[in-house]
Design a protein around this motif. Structure first.
Motif, PDB file in Angstrom:
ATOM      1  N   SER A 105      -3.120  -5.544   0.920  1.00 15.74           N
ATOM      2  CA  SER A 105      -3.243  -5.501   2.384  1.00 15.74           C
ATOM      3  C   SER A 105      -4.099  -6.621   2.954  1.00 15.74           C
ATOM      4  O   SER A 105      -4.106  -6.817   4.167  1.00 15.74           O
ATOM      5  CB  SER A 105      -3.782  -4.153   2.898  1.00 15.74           C
ATOM      6  N   GLU A 107      -2.407  -9.422   5.201  1.00 13.47           N
ATOM      7  CA  GLU A 107      -2.076  -9.087   6.582  1.00 13.47           C
ATOM      8  C   GLU A 107      -3.315  -8.946   7.453  1.00 13.47           C
ATOM      9  O   GLU A 107      -3.212  -8.613   8.635  1.00 13.47           O
ATOM     10  CB  GLU A 107      -1.261  -7.786   6.636  1.00 13.47           C
ATOM     11  N   GLU A 116      -5.654  -6.625   7.348  1.00 10.35           N
ATOM     12  CA  GLU A 116      -5.918  -5.241   7.741  1.00 10.35           C
ATOM     13  C   GLU A 116      -7.425  -5.005   7.869  1.00 10.35           C
ATOM     14  O   GLU A 116      -8.182  -5.317   6.957  1.00 10.35           O
ATOM     15  CB  GLU A 116      -5.338  -4.277   6.693  1.00 10.35           C
ATOM     16  N   ASN A 126       2.526  -1.917   8.702  1.00 12.03           N
ATOM     17  CA  ASN A 126       2.467  -2.451   7.342  1.00 12.03           C
ATOM     18  C   ASN A 126       2.423  -1.295   6.352  1.00 12.03           C
ATOM     19  O   ASN A 126       1.704  -0.309   6.583  1.00 12.03           O
ATOM     20  CB  ASN A 126       1.225  -3.324   7.142  1.00 12.03           C
ATOM     21  N   SER A 127       3.178  -1.413   5.285  1.00 17.60           N
ATOM     22  CA  SER A 127       3.094  -0.442   4.197  1.00 17.60           C
ATOM     23  C   SER A 127       3.282  -1.198   2.890  1.00 17.60           C
ATOM     24  O   SER A 127       3.847  -2.299   2.863  1.00 17.60           O
ATOM     25  CB  SER A 127       4.136   0.669   4.346  1.00 17.60           C
ATOM     26  N   TYR A 128       2.832  -0.575   1.777  1.00 19.44           N
ATOM     27  CA  TYR A 128       2.709  -1.319   0.530  1.00 19.44           C
ATOM     28  C   TYR A 128       3.214  -0.512  -0.664  1.00 19.44           C
ATOM     29  O   TYR A 128       3.203   0.710  -0.651  1.00 19.44           O
ATOM     30  CB  TYR A 128       1.242  -1.714   0.296  1.00 19.44           C
TER      31      TYR A 128
END
Length: 286
Positions: free
Chosen positions: A77, A80, A82, A98-100
């Protein structure tokens, strides 16, 4: 004040706490009891929770400070930018910015082992788990150490391990491999840690080895280090002291990142699986 009610898992790895409401303020007594359970059983499961991001942070940071990534050393993350402590671990999670980690296999690892100060604990909270999702499996690495034969324990006692940061490579391209410097040296700064670390609270000895990343033993030739690590990886795979959690919506699992590895098998890419993760900062392993 009464104690929290809990049930120990069959093999002694993990406990399930019953009737707890983590959205309410925890008493000091219950906070200390959860820490004791975490130290003893490695992970604590709280089913049937209904939590906001603020609830998650307030609960997590009773057990240590937030994990704050250093932009010089990438982690999940960080690309990005975050800034929130809550990270979405999700597949088919287009409703989040956003997801991972998607649906692919996530090999056995402890979080942030490549950093100077790896995280001490983490939690996952199940938001939307649909049918045929994947479980998460934890391995007790203190038990892994104690079950080694005496000769192996003596051999590894003073060794130091480099775990190379996988985020200097393209995402998904790194797998567990012992580094052969004659062929390739992975990029990025490194922070060697003891292969046998000491738990800062319980004083237990822990086999501090992942089975997910590029690794190397400091000062040990490839022809010696590679077969030694292969034997230790085989030992981990055969370890009976593990816990497999089948996720249900509302489950929260808090785990000791210093004394466990966790693993997730791959699953069908069409399956929606959304969890929220919060990570707790830690110190330099010793």
């Amino acid at each position: 004040m009464s104690n929290l009610q809990f049930t120990e898992n069959e093999n002694g790895v993990g406990v399930t706490v019953h009737y707890a409401n983590l959205a309410a303020s925890l008493s000091p007594h219950h906070t200390l009891q959860i820490r004791q359970l975490l130290n003893c059983y490695r992970l604590v499961i709280f089913p049937n929770q209904n939590l906001t991001d603020e609830h998650l942070s307030n609960f997590a940071f009773r057990f240590g400070p937030p994990f704050v990534p250093d932009n010089s050393f990438p982690v999940l993350s960080s690309a990005e930018g975050e800034s929130t402590p809550v990270v979405i671990i999700g597949n088919q999670a287009d409703d989040y910015p956003n997801s991972y980690l998607g649906f692919q296999e996530v090999l056995p690892h402890s979080d942030h082992q490549w950093l100077r100060c790896p995280s001490s604990a983490s939690l996952l909270y199940a938001v939307d788990i649909t049918e045929n999702s994947s479980p998460t499996i934890w391995f007790d690495m203190a038990r892994a150490y104690t079950l080694l034969d005496r000769e192996t324990r003596d051999t590894i006692q003073d060794l130091r391990l480099i775990t190379y940061n996988p985020f200097y490579r393209p995402f998904g391209s790194v797998s567990a491999k012992y580094v052969d410097r004659r062929v390739d040296v992975p990029p990025g700064a490194t922070f060697p840690h003891p292969l046998v670390r000491t738990h800062p609270e319980t004083r237990e000895q822990i086999l501090y080895l992942n089975a997910a990343y590029e690794i190397e033993l400091v000062g040990i030739p490839y022809d010696v280090g590679s077969p030694l690590i292969a034997r230790l990886h085989e030992h981990i795979q055969d370890l009976e002291y593990r816990y497999e959690h089948q996720w249900q919506n509302g489950d929260l699992v808090l785990w000791d990142n210093q004394a466990t590895l966790h693993y997730r098998p791959a699953f069908d890419p069409s399956v929606r699986r959304v969890l929220k993760r919060v990570t707790i900062g830690g110190g330099i392993p010793y």
